[in-house]
Write a protein that holds these residues in place. Structure first.
Motif, PDB file in Angstrom:
ATOM      1  N   VAL A 108      41.491-116.923 -17.438  1.00 29.85           N
ATOM      2  CA  VAL A 108      41.609-118.355 -17.726  1.00 29.85           C
ATOM      3  C   VAL A 108      42.917-118.662 -18.440  1.00 29.85           C
ATOM      4  O   VAL A 108      43.336-117.945 -19.346  1.00 29.85           O
ATOM      5  CB  VAL A 108      40.422-118.823 -18.595  1.00 29.85           C
ATOM      6  CG1 VAL A 108      40.674-120.219 -19.157  1.00 29.85           C
ATOM      7  CG2 VAL A 108      39.127-118.791 -17.791  1.00 29.85           C
ATOM      8  N   LEU A 110      44.129-122.245 -20.135  1.00 26.45           N
ATOM      9  CA  LEU A 110      43.709-123.622 -20.393  1.00 26.45           C
ATOM     10  C   LEU A 110      44.812-124.600 -20.015  1.00 26.45           C
ATOM     11  O   LEU A 110      45.996-124.343 -20.245  1.00 26.45           O
ATOM     12  CB  LEU A 110      43.338-123.793 -21.866  1.00 26.45           C
ATOM     13  CG  LEU A 110      42.218-122.869 -22.379  1.00 26.45           C
ATOM     14  CD1 LEU A 110      41.885-123.217 -23.822  1.00 26.45           C
ATOM     15  CD2 LEU A 110      40.975-122.971 -21.505  1.00 26.45           C
ATOM     16  N   MET A 155      41.082-125.983 -16.609  1.00 24.26           N
ATOM     17  CA  MET A 155      41.568-124.595 -16.691  1.00 24.26           C
ATOM     18  C   MET A 155      42.167-124.149 -15.361  1.00 24.26           C
ATOM     19  O   MET A 155      41.781-124.616 -14.287  1.00 24.26           O
ATOM     20  CB  MET A 155      40.445-123.656 -17.121  1.00 24.26           C
ATOM     21  CG  MET A 155      39.337-123.493 -16.105  1.00 24.26           C
ATOM     22  SD  MET A 155      37.831-122.769 -16.808  1.00 24.26           S
ATOM     23  CE  MET A 155      36.992-124.277 -17.311  1.00 24.26           C
TER      24      MET A 155
END
Length: 203
Positions: A108, A110, A155
Motif C-alpha cells: 500500500v 496512501l 490508496m
C-alpha cells in the motif's frame, strides 16, 4: 492462490482485461485480523512498465484504520465462471467449475489529496461516460467534491506478486470440450461468456 500448472497463465494482457472488466473486487488484509472489503479498483497504466492498482474505501471502514504505507494487501478479481456438470462428459467423472481469476499481492501507498481527487475523477469518468446524462466529478462542484473526499481513504497498491488463473476445461478431450461449450451456450450470461472464452482457446 493455488493454480495447477495446466491452468496457470502468464498472459499480462489477460490479467489487465480481467481487472478492467471485473473492477469491483475484494481488498483483503490481515493486520490484526483478516479483513475484506468489496471496492472499486482501477488499473493505473500511466507507466506501462510499472502498473499498479488504485482503490478507495470509506474512512469509517475498520480496514482503513489499520492500513498504512507498506501494508501488504491482496486484491482478488473473479472473472467469468460457470458450473460444469459431470453429465456433460461421455464418461463418469466429477463435476467442476470453470473460471478466470486474478490475484494481486501488493504494498500500500496512501494517496495524497491530489492523487485521491484524480482517482475519483478517473473512476467517475469511466462509469459515468456510458450514462445517458453523465455527471462528472467537476459537475458536482469543487466544494461538494472536497467535502465528500473527506470520507474517502485512497490508496495505490504496488504489485509484488500476480497470479492469473484460466481454468477452461483444458484437460478435456475434444468431444467433451465441445459438449461443455454447447451446454454452456444454453446457460446464463456468465455461462455463455465462459463458452466464448473456451472457443477462443481453440482459435
Amino acid at each position: 492462490m493455488y493454480i495447477p500448472k495446466l491452468y496457470k497463465s502468464e498472459d499480462l494482457t489477460l490479467m489487465k482485461d480481467l481487472i478492467r472488466q471485473n473492477a469491483f473486487a475484494l481488498l483483503i488484509s490481515s493486520e490484526e485480523k483478516i479483513r475484506a472489503t468489496h471496492s472499486m479498483m482501477i488499473l493505473n497504466e500511466d507507466d506501462p512498465e510499472n502498473i499498479y492498482i488504485e482503490t478507495h474505501v470509506s474512512r469509517a471502514n475498520p480496514q482503513a484504520k489499520i492500513l498504512k504505507n507498506g501494508s501488504e494487501v491482496l486484491c482478488d478479481f473473479l472473472g467469468a465462471h460457470a458450473y460444469i456438470s459431470s453429465s456433460w462428459y461421455d464418461h463418469i467423472n466429477v463435476s467442476t467449475w470453470n473460471y478466470e481469476a486474478v490475484q494481486v499481492y501488493g504494498k500500500v501507498e496512501l494517496m495524497n489529496h491530489d492523487e485521491l481527487y484524480r482517482h475519483l475523477d478517473k473512476l467517475t469518468t469511466k462509469y459515468e461516460k456510458k450514462q445517458q446524462c453523465p455527471v462528472m466529478l467537476n459537475d458536482m462542484g469543487k466544494a461538494f467534491a472536497e467535502k465528500e473526499m473527506q470520507g474517502a481513504f485512497g490508496m495505490k497498491i504496488i504489485p509484488t506478486e500476480i497470479f492469473i488463473a484460466q481454468k477452461l476445461s483444458q484437460n478435456r478431450k475434444e468431444n467433451d470440450f465441445r459438449n461443455i461449450i454447447d451446454h454452456l451456450k444454453q446457460g446464463d450470461e456468465n455461462a455463455k461468456l465462459v463458452a466464448e472464452k473456451m472457443n477462443r482457446l481453440q482459435e
